[in-house]
Design a protein around this motif. Structure first.
Motif, mmCIF file in Angstrom:
data_model
loop_
_atom_site.group_PDB
_atom_site.id
_atom_site.type_symbol
_atom_site.label_atom_id
_atom_site.label_comp_id
_atom_site.label_asym_id
_atom_site.label_seq_id
_atom_site.Cartn_x
_atom_site.Cartn_y
_atom_site.Cartn_z
ATOM 1 N N ARG A 175 -7.345 -38.355 23.507
ATOM 2 C CA ARG A 175 -8.052 -37.558 22.498
ATOM 3 C C ARG A 175 -8.191 -36.112 22.949
ATOM 4 O O ARG A 175 -8.069 -35.192 22.154
ATOM 5 N N ILE A 176 -8.429 -35.903 24.221
ATOM 6 C CA ILE A 176 -8.582 -34.540 24.732
ATOM 7 C C ILE A 176 -7.254 -33.797 24.671
ATOM 8 O O ILE A 176 -7.183 -32.672 24.216
ATOM 9 N N GLU A 177 -6.190 -34.448 25.092
ATOM 10 C CA GLU A 177 -4.882 -33.798 25.137
ATOM 11 C C GLU A 177 -4.335 -33.494 23.747
ATOM 12 O O GLU A 177 -3.693 -32.499 23.534
ATOM 13 N N THR A 178 -4.581 -34.375 22.771
ATOM 14 C CA THR A 178 -4.008 -34.198 21.444
ATOM 15 C C THR A 178 -4.955 -33.499 20.485
ATOM 16 O O THR A 178 -4.554 -33.119 19.390
ATOM 17 N N GLY A 179 -6.209 -33.375 20.878
ATOM 18 C CA GLY A 179 -7.174 -32.773 19.978
ATOM 19 C C GLY A 179 -7.629 -33.721 18.889
ATOM 20 O O GLY A 179 -8.202 -33.300 17.900
ATOM 21 N N ARG B 147 -8.610 -48.296 30.435
ATOM 22 C CA ARG B 147 -8.297 -48.141 29.008
ATOM 23 C C ARG B 147 -9.205 -47.103 28.355
ATOM 24 O O ARG B 147 -8.756 -46.293 27.542
ATOM 25 N N GLN B 148 -10.493 -47.134 28.703
ATOM 26 C CA GLN B 148 -11.426 -46.160 28.144
ATOM 27 C C GLN B 148 -11.051 -44.745 28.581
ATOM 28 O O GLN B 148 -11.087 -43.805 27.786
ATOM 29 N N GLN B 149 -10.685 -44.596 29.838
ATOM 30 C CA GLN B 149 -10.290 -43.285 30.344
ATOM 31 C C GLN B 149 -9.005 -42.807 29.665
ATOM 32 O O GLN B 149 -8.883 -41.649 29.307
ATOM 33 N N MET B 150 -8.048 -43.709 29.468
ATOM 34 C CA MET B 150 -6.802 -43.338 28.785
ATOM 35 C C MET B 150 -7.074 -42.917 27.340
ATOM 36 O O MET B 150 -6.483 -41.950 26.846
ATOM 37 N N ALA B 151 -7.963 -43.637 26.657
ATOM 38 C CA ALA B 151 -8.293 -43.288 25.275
ATOM 39 C C ALA B 151 -8.950 -41.910 25.216
ATOM 40 O O ALA B 151 -8.617 -41.092 24.358
#
Length: 106
Positions: free
Chosen positions: A89-93, A81-85
Motif C-alpha cells: 500500500r505504501i509503495e503503490t499509494g 503477510r501484514q507487513q507485505m500488505a
C-alpha cells in the motif's frame, strides 16, 4: 527383543527431537539467510509398535516443543503477510483514495 524395540523408539525420538531443535534454532536466528536449504522432512519409522511407556514423557515434551514452534511459525507468517500488505500500500499509494491536487483555476 525388548531392547531392540526400545532402542528403535529412542532412535526415532532422537530424529524427531533433532528436527524440532533445528526449527527452534532457525526461529531464534532473526537473520537467517533465504538461501539456506530446507530441512529434510522427518518420516515416522514403520513397524515399531506401541511407544514404550518410559519414553512417553520425552515424546510428550517433543510434541509440546513442536506445537510451540508451529505456533511461532504461524505467528511470523501472519506478521510477514501484514507487513507485505502494508508495504504494497505504501509503495503503490493504494492507501490514498482521495485527490492530492485540486485545480481551483477553473
Amino acid at each position: 527383543m525388548a531392547d531392540d524395540w526400545r532402542g528403535a523408539w529412542t532412535a526415532a525420538l532422537d530424529d524427531l527431537e533433532l528436527d524440532v531443535s533445528q526449527v527452534e534454532i532457525m526461529l531464534a536466528d532473526e537473520h537467517r539467510h533465504a538461501e539456506t536449504p530446507p530441512a529434510s522432512l522427518w518420516r515416522p519409522p514403520t513397524e515399531l509398535g506401541a511407544l514404550p511407556l518410559e519414553l512417553k514423557p520425552r515424546a510428550d515434551e517433543i510434541l509440546t516443543r513442536q506445537l510451540r514452534a508451529a505456533e511461532e511459525i504461524a505467528r511470523r507468517l501472519t506478521a510477514n503477510r501484514q507487513q507485505m500488505a502494508m508495504t504494497s500500500r505504501i509503495e503503490t499509494g493504494e492507501a490514498i483514495k482521495r485527490p492530492v491536487y485540486v485545480d481551483c483555476a477553473m
